[in-house]
Design a protein around this motif. Structure first.
Motif, PDB file in Angstrom:
ATOM      1  N   HIS A 262       0.828  -1.208   0.000  1.00  0.00           N
ATOM      2  CA  HIS A 262       0.000   0.000   0.000  1.00  0.00           C
ATOM      3  C   HIS A 262       0.859   1.253   0.000  1.00  0.00           C
ATOM      4  CE1 HIS A 262      -4.234  -1.059   0.297  1.00  0.00           C
ATOM      5  NE2 HIS A 262      -3.870  -2.113   1.001  1.00  0.00           N
ATOM      6  N   ALA A 314      -1.203  -1.461  12.521  1.00  0.00           N
ATOM      7  CA  ALA A 314      -2.651  -1.203  12.579  1.00  0.00           C
ATOM      8  C   ALA A 314      -2.980   0.287  12.404  1.00  0.00           C
ATOM      9  CB  ALA A 314      -3.219  -1.753  13.883  1.00  0.00           C
ATOM     10  N   PRO A 315      -2.357   1.215  13.161  1.00  0.00           N
ATOM     11  CA  PRO A 315      -2.658   2.636  12.928  1.00  0.00           C
ATOM     12  C   PRO A 315      -2.261   3.107  11.531  1.00  0.00           C
ATOM     13  CG  PRO A 315      -1.540   2.340  15.023  1.00  0.00           C
ATOM     14  CD  PRO A 315      -1.450   1.035  14.298  1.00  0.00           C
ATOM     15  N   PHE A 317      -2.286   1.316   8.816  1.00  0.00           N
ATOM     16  CA  PHE A 317      -3.285   0.840   7.878  1.00  0.00           C
ATOM     17  C   PHE A 317      -4.584   1.646   7.993  1.00  0.00           C
ATOM     18  CE2 PHE A 317      -6.337  -2.437   6.340  1.00  0.00           C
ATOM     19  CZ  PHE A 317      -5.842  -2.502   5.058  1.00  0.00           C
ATOM     20  N   LEU A 318      -4.956   2.026   9.206  1.00  0.00           N
ATOM     21  CA  LEU A 318      -6.139   2.883   9.381  1.00  0.00           C
ATOM     22  C   LEU A 318      -5.937   4.229   8.690  1.00  0.00           C
ATOM     23  CD1 LEU A 318      -6.993   2.153  13.131  1.00  0.00           C
ATOM     24  CD2 LEU A 318      -8.300   1.468  11.123  1.00  0.00           C
ATOM     25  N   HIS A 319      -4.711   4.773   8.764  1.00  0.00           N
ATOM     26  CA  HIS A 319      -4.416   6.035   8.084  1.00  0.00           C
ATOM     27  C   HIS A 319      -4.542   5.876   6.568  1.00  0.00           C
ATOM     28  CE1 HIS A 319      -2.570   9.858   7.150  1.00  0.00           C
ATOM     29  NE2 HIS A 319      -1.619   9.255   6.454  1.00  0.00           N
ATOM     30  N   ILE A 321      -6.467   3.751   5.015  1.00  0.00           N
ATOM     31  CA  ILE A 321      -7.901   3.655   4.708  1.00  0.00           C
ATOM     32  C   ILE A 321      -8.528   5.048   4.701  1.00  0.00           C
ATOM     33  CG2 ILE A 321     -10.116   2.797   5.588  1.00  0.00           C
ATOM     34  CD1 ILE A 321      -8.621   0.384   6.690  1.00  0.00           C
ATOM     35  N   TYR A 322      -8.142   5.884   5.678  1.00  0.00           N
ATOM     36  CA  TYR A 322      -8.697   7.252   5.744  1.00  0.00           C
ATOM     37  C   TYR A 322      -8.308   8.062   4.503  1.00  0.00           C
ATOM     38  CZ  TYR A 322      -9.422  12.013   7.436  1.00  0.00           C
ATOM     39  OH  TYR A 322      -9.809  13.319   7.555  1.00  0.00           O
ATOM     40  N   LYS A 323      -7.028   7.916   4.081  1.00  0.00           N
ATOM     41  CA  LYS A 323      -6.588   8.651   2.882  1.00  0.00           C
ATOM     42  C   LYS A 323      -7.342   8.169   1.635  1.00  0.00           C
ATOM     43  CE  LYS A 323      -2.363   9.331   1.863  1.00  0.00           C
ATOM     44  NZ  LYS A 323      -0.936   9.069   1.633  1.00  0.00           N
ATOM     45  N   ARG A 325     -10.337   6.841   1.539  1.00  0.00           N
ATOM     46  CA  ARG A 325     -11.723   7.298   1.593  1.00  0.00           C
ATOM     47  C   ARG A 325     -11.829   8.768   1.183  1.00  0.00           C
ATOM     48  NH1 ARG A 325     -14.877   7.386   7.221  1.00  0.00           N
ATOM     49  NH2 ARG A 325     -13.917   9.432   7.273  1.00  0.00           N
TER      50      ARG A 325
END
Length: 329
Positions: A262, A314-315, A317-319, A321-323, A325
């Motif tokens: 990613h 984990a954080p 990957f969450l970042h 996902i936010y980018k 979106r």
């Protein structure tokens, strides 16, 4: 940035981190003494630490990172699913199950390399079951479903083995092994994992052209001369060999195969084939960084590599996902 410039930058980063991994440790040797002992030592304590402890640990970090990053990029390209990673097809879970059975039955105590041998056997059994379940003409969806089934079965059997264990010390040892670590590894672990990993790296590297063609769809890829059955076989066997060997010597380490592709995908464009080499080097850099951090953060508590990787991954990957979106909004 061109692809060659990206690869050169990643190679330089891996080289710097490799040297730092050699220089950092609880023994507190100076950088000059450490490197001198590594190159021209004569059997003193510094030489033994550098050659028998730190060097195999750094080499294993590179090997594990390359295996996880490369297999993650290949799986995401083949399945055309950005959430794909080596654990998705059950190889990591099955390797862990093999190791748990070895620990619980006492087989791991018979000889030094019994544990990695058992984990590799678990990974190979998983590959055979996946290929049988997916069938000779199964597509990517069938492969995912077969992988999920094998992964769930391996997780259930691992839990059962831990649940039925009569010895709490064996449970504790098993749980700590499953958290992942590169501590106390030797060149014996390097030599047992390297042949399997090398086979896996070659097979995965050869999938580049097929993965590029698959971006146009399966029908277009076949029209371009890509044999999809052979491509799938190379992908599954390559992932099993490399990730199974990595799990056998380092335990379960997650997020590398998921996050690294990613991070690097925007730098290589829509070319899954180019992402393979970049993700291999990126995975090596990530595991080396995490292994260095393990020795600097709470060095007296033996912080596990898999735990730190999950805390970082984990954080991150969450970042991502936010980018993603925000970009799609």
């Amino acid at each position: 940035m061109t692809h060659s410039a990206l690869i050169s930058a990643l190679m330089a980063l891996v080289a710097v981190l490799f040297v730092l991994s050699l220089l950092i440790g609880p023994a507190g040797f100076g950088p000059g003494d450490s490197l001198r002992a590594l190159v021209a030592g004569q059997g003193d304590a510094v030489t033994l630490v550098m050659r028998e402890i730190r060097l195999p640990r750094a080499i294993l970090a590179v090997m594990v990172g390359v295996s996880l990053g490369l297999s993650g990029a290949a799986l995401q390209g083949y399945l055309r699913n950005p959430l794909a990673e080596p654990g998705l097809i059950g190889v990591s879970g099955s390797a862990a199950l093999g190791a748990v059975i070895a620990l619980q039955t006492g087989f791991a105590a018979l000889f030094a390399l019994a544990l990695p041998f058992a984990a590799l056997t678990g990974a190979m059994v998983a590959v055979l079951l996946i290929l049988l379940l997916a069938g000779p003409r199964g597509g990517s969806i069938t492969l995912i479903l077969a992988g999920i089934a094998i992964s769930a079965l391996a997780g259930a059997l691992t839990s059962l083995a831990l649940n039925l264990s009569p010895n709490p010390f064996a449970v504790s040892e098993t749980v700590f092994w499953m958290l992942g670590s590169l501590a106390d590894r030797s060149f014996a672990h390097v030599w047992i994992a390297l042949p399997f990993m090398a086979v896996g790296w070659v097979l995965l590297a050869l999938t580049g052209r097929g993965l590029d063609a698959l971006t146009l769809g399966e029908d277009a890829a076949q029209a371009l001369g890509i044999n999809l059955r052979r491509l799938r076989l190379m992908l599954v066997v390559g992932t099993a060999a490399s990730v199974g060997a990595a799990t056998a010597v380092a335990g379960a380490i997650g997020f590398v195969g998921l996050v690294v592709p990613h991070l690097l995908r925007p730098l290589v464009g829509a070319r899954p084939g180019r992402l393979l080499s970049a993700s291999a080097l990126g995975g090596a850099a990530m595991v080396l960084t995490a292994d260095i951090a393990v020795r600097l953060v709470l060095p007296e508590r033996d912080l596990k590599l898999g735990v730190l990787m999950a805390i970082i991954g984990a954080p991150l990957f969450l970042h991502l996902i936010y980018k993603t979106r925000r970009r799609m909004a």
